[in-house]
Enzyme design. Structure first.
Site, PDB file in Angstrom:
ATOM      1  CE  LYS A  22      -3.763  -2.468   2.293  1.00  0.00           C
ATOM      2  NZ  LYS A  22      -4.412  -2.841   3.557  1.00  0.00           N
TER       3      LYS A  22
ATOM      4  CD  GLN B  39      -3.231  -4.427   6.647  1.00  0.00           C
ATOM      5  OE1 GLN B  39      -3.180  -3.384   6.009  1.00  0.00           O
ATOM      6  NE2 GLN B  39      -3.755  -5.535   6.154  1.00  0.00           N
TER       7      GLN B  39
ATOM      8  CG  ASP C 146      -9.728  -0.400   5.085  1.00  0.00           C
ATOM      9  OD1 ASP C 146      -9.443  -0.498   3.878  1.00  0.00           O
ATOM     10  OD2 ASP C 146      -8.997  -0.809   5.996  1.00  0.00           O
TER      11      ASP C 146
END
Lengths: 361, 361
Positions: free
Chosen positions: A121, A165, A188
């Protein structure tokens, strides 16, 4: 070979019976309980799929299609096209308002897969000119440590997207920590408000979760018709299966979610025009699960030991590629399919967030 | 008679093609658009079902089951049992803490069906000892008027549940007004956070919407197994279809949502062990839509003119009762099935809310 398949199905059936018995024990009403329906929390059971035999042990049943080969979608190539457009827009933004999108990543512990995903990422951000910052915390950190990191980024005006994460170590309160991410920076899309607004027609979430968004973009860019078609999503995780089913439905597919409690998952899956598999079980989806000419999107990425690879392991999907390629008309590979597109959707969400927060169009 | 069915299907197909063309026109990316996927808002299309011919024109195809008659679930009887338990608990609460649950209803305009529904809810509250209060507003009132009514009830400690009777007149901002209801008093469960938490496994909403909760309670009380079974929900409204599909999935059914864009809805529906129909289309679900032995829950309540009835109309369901009763093993009638149970679930939600707010167990 037929025997292997039957044995596996019997295992699955036994497994299901055990779980069903467990469900029944949950159902008995307590003395002061008005309804017979159990509370939802008690219904949550792990979706454990029975391990699958290696891919080549059951041949595809569609023998007449043995010579057919599905079109393989190149997620890297599509990603490169999209990322190039993102880079252009980031440059324009910098030129016009002197700012670039900022993405903050919180990584707890050093899980090998999580470290790899975060690294990918960050590299992707650099490629397109998005500023990124990573806060690394030790595995044994407390909820408060993660929450403080989230709060700091919530307040930082140079950060337009925050991602924690997953998975987090078990001792941490994932629900509370995800809820702490401010809605406007939830790139997200895992906040329950974003999920509720994805589910409700007439509403629009600020962010669509990256993997479901990647699946739809892959389908549309490949010219696969979604509206009116039957779609099966395999797996019902909060981060992939569930939002993918909601998104496919918003695109007017007729959607069925197949999960570990589904009786005859192969039968249900074989009725679908579009199959998105996100169970995380290597080789779950065999040739005989797929209707001839269907589109198959493989979200699975399970690490499997392989001494010939640099890292000592390789990633395999949910789909038995060599069988399904002979039956499907379109298929995504693992790696190189959904994976790079998911990272690309994160970049899109970060850019969109920066535009919205900076009032820049 | 067969001709009628074919004509109707052709209509549906033409209708679908028109809508699909419309979808395609939405898909073309604009010059500065990075992704090919359209925004979600532009995907929202009305779920218009083509009108259905009268019920008796197509016979059930399962002729061998012509003699079979499904068990008819008595929603009134089940409701009476549950309401009696609610009344007991309300009495206990009054005795122990000197308080009873309070429900506030906001009714805008004088739609005949809405007036009837509100009246039924108020009568049901009285029966079990729940205090109710209704604020009636004129059809042409402003958003601010409704919002003020909501705010007043949000602050009132004697009110534990607030419901805004839907549908609201078109000029009002339904989304904004539903979001104004404080989460702890959202007994209809329509707030996006409640919907998101219903969708996400590992989470639990404060309230489950009343009709979906009624469907599950009907199934459980009738001994119908849900886990592992195939369920089809017909219709995908925010208030019934969507949350019912999410709830059935939390109960581990394999769920498919059939909607107006579904190709071959009769084929998909005929694969289900459990059918919940909430399309609002009289006689949509015919005998040949149902698998022999399936359970059929009819949520539809469409008013149909009938001069022989007191009000000049009667309520009819989505299901062609006389055909489906010969094929299904379990069926709910309209009226007297889901309707009374939905009102009962509202009472349960109001009681649960009062217990939570008063810290009373």
């Amino acid at each position: 070979m037929r025997l292997v398949a039957i044995t596996w199905l019997s295992c699955l059936r036994r497994h299901l019976q055990t779980k069903t018995r467990f469900l029944h024990t949950l159902k008995g009403p307590q003395s002061d309980q008005i309804l017979m329906s159990p509370t939802l929390a008690s219904l949550d059971l792990p979706d454990i799929w029975t391990p699958i035999s290696p891919c080549h042990s059951i041949p595809a049943i569609h023998k007449s299609f043995n010579e057919q080969t599905a079109r393989i979608l190149d997620g890297k190539l599509m990603s490169a096209e999209i990322r190039s457009k993102i880079a252009d827009q980031v440059r324009q933004m910098k030129k016009n308002v002197g700012k670039v999108p900022g993405l903050a990543v919180i990584l707890v512990g050093q899980r090998r897969d999580s470290v790899t995903y975060v690294r990918n990422k960050i590299i992707a951000c650099e490629e397109v000119g998005i500023k990124s910052v990573v806060t690394e915390l030790p595995t044994d950190c407390a909820d408060a440590d993660v929450q403080n990191a989230v709060m700091k980024f919530n307040k930082d005006p140079s950060v337009h997207g925050i991602l924690v994460q997953l998975p987090l170590p078990q001792h941490l309160d994932e629900e509370k920590l995800l809820d702490a991410v401010c809605l406007e920076k939830d790139v997200d899309g895992f906040h329950p408000i974003n999920m509720g607004e994805l589910a409700l027609s007439g509403r629009e979430p600020l962010f669509i979760p990256c993997t479901p968004k990647a699946c739809i973009e892959l389908l549309i860019r490949s010219g696969v018709k979604i509206a009116g078609k039957r779609a099966v999503v395999i797996g019902r995780s909060n981060i992939v299966g569930l939002p993918t089913s909601l998104l496919l439905q918003r695109h007017h597919a007729t959607v069925t979610i197949v999960h570990a409690y589904t009786e005859n998952p192969e039968q249900t899956t074989s009725e679908a025009d579009i199959v998105v598999s996100a169970a995380g079980v290597p080789n779950l989806v065999r040739g005989n699960w797929i209707k001839s000419g269907a589109t198959v999107i493989d979200v699975g990425t399970s690490p499997v030991k392989d001494s010939s690879c640099e890292d000592g392991y390789r990633l395999v999907g949910d789909v038995c590629f060599e069988e399904v390629i002979k039956v499907a008309s379109v298929i995504t590979p693992v790696p190189g399919g959904v994976g790079p597109m998911t990272v690309t959707m994160l970049l899109v969400n970060a850019l969109d967030s920066a535009k919205r927060m900076l009032n820049y169009t």
